[in-house]
Design an enzyme around this catalytic site. Structure first.
Site, mmCIF file in Angstrom:
data_model
loop_
_atom_site.group_PDB
_atom_site.id
_atom_site.type_symbol
_atom_site.label_atom_id
_atom_site.label_comp_id
_atom_site.label_asym_id
_atom_site.label_seq_id
_atom_site.Cartn_x
_atom_site.Cartn_y
_atom_site.Cartn_z
ATOM 1 N N ASP A 287 0.747 -1.334 0.064
ATOM 2 C CA ASP A 287 -0.059 0.365 0.275
ATOM 3 C C ASP A 287 0.822 1.175 0.462
ATOM 4 O O ASP A 287 2.287 1.014 0.137
ATOM 5 C CB ASP A 287 -0.858 0.220 1.360
ATOM 6 C CG ASP A 287 -2.110 0.828 0.805
ATOM 7 O OD1 ASP A 287 -2.491 1.322 -0.041
ATOM 8 O OD2 ASP A 287 -3.230 0.736 1.215
HETATM 9 C C1 BGC Z 1 -5.094 3.355 0.116
HETATM 10 C C2 BGC Z 1 -4.897 2.485 -1.352
HETATM 11 C C3 BGC Z 1 -4.592 2.381 -2.245
HETATM 12 C C4 BGC Z 1 -4.115 3.256 -2.278
HETATM 13 C C5 BGC Z 1 -3.376 3.921 -3.765
HETATM 14 C C6 BGC Z 1 -3.938 3.738 -0.237
HETATM 15 O O1 BGC Z 1 -3.828 4.779 0.689
HETATM 16 O O2 BGC Z 1 -4.886 2.792 1.409
HETATM 17 O O3 BGC Z 1 -6.610 1.596 -1.145
HETATM 18 O O4 BGC Z 1 -4.731 2.190 -3.220
HETATM 19 O O5 BGC Z 1 -3.592 4.588 -1.848
HETATM 20 O O6 BGC Z 1 -4.084 5.408 -4.191
#
Ligand code: BGC
Length: 752
Positions: A287
């Protein structure tokens, strides 16, 4: 006969051809890998967010952005996120393909969560439809639009189960139930990926967040998850396993720690379970910055250590912590990381790129004419409307206040969300423009011109309306507009009150400790009720809300979530009865935040009650019952369940459960019949109810149908505390009904 042989030969040859193609792709990956330097391999594991202007590749003149640009040119970037638009993607792809030594294409990822340009209902709302076909189609439409914008990969579906309405990201999931959550995970993965990943209208999907993110303590985002093995194996993991079995090509790990280990560095979860036992062949992306966050977690000493732990654990791609690109080479040189782990990660990444067809044509998704034709296509809007109607849940309808009459009524439409064109889009719609939803007011006033409709805001919900606020500032003081709204309500026959949460009150980082109506809305509701109790409360929210006063005093309550671009049109069709609501709650609505976490599939405890004394598992100041239970949802008609009959077929190890369902009301309608079980005695105790089947049934007025559910060991068994699946023979309650309250039940002994 001859024809048969011909068909068989043709089939056989195509299977061989297909297998051969697969082998060829694998060979190609191996061949490419053998040509790559260590730096280039590490580059494939590096993902950056967009740093270009929306109009094209124009890196700003700061060192940081320049470095990224140079990295792409030098083959040190495997993927970009947040770049979109056929033209923009083409230009960035060109930099990688034409400048880097091996010309390996980038994979372009984006959060395509509920629709893309054409915004669909938030995922929690879609889950309320229990309509797998419509949900799959929603993901299909999203993939078509996103792929037309040059994208290849979505960071969806989020399959995190959650029992905590305080957690802002419940809006992004399928609710609290692992069975429903698994079915929806399959539908979404299939919708995004289609049956040919290399087609230019499909996306690789990503099951996230692996794992335990939805169990953040106290509902606070990013918080610690401390979860017992029984819950991990039986509640959290099943939707991930279902997504894997449906062929999802990527997984995303998670910000949270789970039982003391940050998920990003959890070797058991990623390398042993997902890649090992489950035999997952795709790749795992971290993540955003989560590799680096292992330092703050207290698991890694510093950046190099974090990179070392993440790689060892099986995390293949680094989203935006920049640690792989800066640390892995020196970790290899110091003997702290294995090149074999890097090779394995790179093979997985290259394989997905290959399957997407990017090696055949890196620009295959970048066709501006196609983009123009497909974005906001009218069929997509029709699908969004269909999904929105199916997502609406009728929570209460006392005295049949609904459906509305089609003429001769004066109707006041009141509330801060009544004419809001932005909140219904939710917050997780990165691809869309602002303010493009049909508001409830717009939808209602267009739909029917024979009633007299008037609008009043009542109170403002927030103080300002920034586009992407991290925290919306709720209005608690400005009551201007309250009197006007009360006056309007007083002179009207009926009041449609549109209340709930601002679109940016749920989603990532947006946990709430109070899940009532924010701001001055409760006061507005009570003031309006004092002058006109004929209220239809239309709720717009991204999570279950605790609304005991409304439940007690308001005759009709409609859960309209955040329904996307077609919100107002969907609400109008439902309120006027041209679409009979059929949604059912995918998550329990508490009476009070103090009951949270609250869920239908709880354990009985040694002191279940209810009892007329103190020493049982309960609150002394509140009932254990929720406000609205899981699976609840009314219709304008009524359904009667009867003739429950369970038969056990020992030979086939199958249990069939037959029921009759009759539409006993005055309208045609759709019912979602639900089957629950309770394994009464088990080595690891089982919940009091577990959903194990459901069926959407359309029934004409007066019509009755028989439906048969089938249970096998897959539904009757469970995971022990070592994660091994087992079935234990014995007594089971079999329960059926239109919600988790269930209407019919039978106890049977199941053994074979
Ligand atoms: C989120 C993810 C997301 C990623 C990219 C993160 O802050 O937890 O679910 O896909 O950002 O935008």
């Amino acid at each position: 006969m001859k024809k048969g042989i011909l068909i068989f030969t043709l089939l056989f040859c195509s299977v061989l051809l297909f297998m051969n193609m697969d082998v060829k792709k694998k060979d190609k990956v191996e061949e490419l890998l053998s040509k790559m330097t260590l730096e280039e391999k590490i580059g494939q594991m590096n993902q950056y967010s967009s740093f270009f202007d929306a109009t094209g590749p124009a890196p700003k003149n700061d060192g940081y952005q320049k470095e990224r640009y140079e990295h792409i040119k030098n083959g040190l970037v495997g993927s970009m996120l947040n770049v979109r638009g056929a033209k923009q993607v083409r230009e960035m792809q060109k930099i990688a393909v034409e400048n880097s030594r091996l010309g390996i294409p980038l994979i372009f990822g984006f959060d395509v969560i509920h629709g893309h340009k054409t915004v669909f209902p938030i995922p929690l709302a879609e889950a309320a439809s229990w309509d797998l076909e419509a949900i799959q189609n929603g993901a299909r439409v999203a993939a078509i639009e996103a792929a037309a914008e040059g994208l290849n990969w979505t960071f969806a579906p989020m399959v995190d189960i959650s029992r905590d309405a305080r957690w802002g990201r419940v809006m992004e999931g399928a609710g609290e139930d692992p069975y429903l959550g698994s079915q929806i995970a399959i539908a979404r993965v299939t919708g995004f990926q289609g049956d040919d990943l290399s087609a230019n209208n499909t996306l690789a999907a990503c099951a996230k967040h692996f794992a335990g993110y939805g169990f953040a303590e106290s509902g606070k985002d990013y918080n610690t998850a401390d979860v017992g093995t029984s819950t991990l194996y039986n509640v959290i993991l099943p939707p991930f396993k279902a997504a894997k079995d449906a062929g999802v090509r990527t997984f995303m790990n998670s910000f949270n720690e789970l039982n003391g280990i940050p998920a990003t560095g959890d070797k058991y979860l990623q390398r042993d379970l997902l890649k090992g036992k489950w035999n997952f062949k795709g790749f795992i992306v971290s993540d955003w910055g989560s590799i680096g966050e292992m330092i703050a977690h207290g698991h890694a000493a510093d950046g190099p250590h974090a990179a070392e732990l993440a790689l060892r654990a099986g995390s293949d791609m680094d989203m935006e912590s920049h640690l792989y690109i800066h640390q892995l080479k020196s970790l290899i040189e110091q003997g702290k990381a294995k090149e074999a782990h890097i090779d394995e990660a790179v093979k997985r990444i290259l394989q997905v790129k290959m399957d997407l067809g990017l090696f055949d044509d890196p620009y295959k998704y970048c066709d501006e004419a196609r983009e123009k034709e497909l974005i906001y296509h009218k069929d997509h809007r029709a699908a969004a409307l269909d999904m929105a109607k199916k997502s609406i849940v009728l929570l209460k309808n006392e005295g049949n206040l609904l459906p509305l009459k089609k003429e001769g009524e004066s109707i006041a439409i009141i509330g801060p969300l009544a004419n809001d064109k932005n909140s219904p889009l939710g917050n997780w719609r990165l691809g869309s423009e602002d303010n493009i939803a049909v508001s409830v007011w717009e939808g209602m006033s267009e739909y029917n011109k024979s009633n007299k409709l008037e609008l009043a805001q009542g109170v403002r919900l927030i103080d300002e309306n920034p586009n992407f606020p991290s925290h919306v500032k709720i209005n608690y003081t400005d009551k201007n507009g309250m009197d006007e709204a009360v006056k309007l309500a007083k002179k009207s026959d009926k009041v449609i009150l549109v209340l709930g949460e601002h679109g940016y009150q749920s989603g990532e980082g947006r946990s709430r400790s109070d899940i009532g109506l924010p701001g001055l809305q409760q006061e507005l509701l009570e003031k309006i009720h004092a002058v006109n109790p004929n209220i239809i409360l239309v709720l717009m929210n991204g999570r279950p809300l605790a609304l005991p006063w409304a439940d007690e005093n308001v005759p009709a309550i409609v859960e309209a979530w955040q329904l996307g671009i077609e919100t107002g049109n969907a609400v109008a069709e439902v309120l006027y009865g041209d679409y009979n609501p059929s949604g059912k709650l995918p998550m329990t609505f508490p009476r009070d935040v103090g009951q949270v976490p609250i869920y239908y599939n709880y354990k009985n405890t040694g002191r279940p009650g209810p009892k007329n004394e103190v020493f049982w598992s309960h609150y002394t100041d509140m009932t254990n019952d929720p406000l609205y239970h899981f699976g609840h949802g009314l219709s304008y008609t009524t359904f009667k369940y009867s003739n429950l009959k369970t038969s056990i077929n020992k030979e086939n190890k199958k249990v069939t459960v037959e029921i009759t369902i009759k539409n006993t009301g005055d309208y045609d309608g759709t019912e979602i019949a639900q089957l629950y079980i309770r394994d009464k005695v088990a080595t690891i105790t089982r919940p009091v109810k577990e959903l194990k089947g459901f069926q959407k049934l359309e029934l004409k007025k007066g019509e009755s149908v028989n439906h048969t559910f089938t249970l096998t060991e897959k539904e009757l068994g469970y995971f022990d505390n070592q994660g091994e699946f087992m079935f234990e023979a014995g007594d089971f309650d079999i329960m059926v009904g239109g919600s988790s309250k269930t209407e019919l039940s039978e106890t049977v002994n199941i053994a074979w």
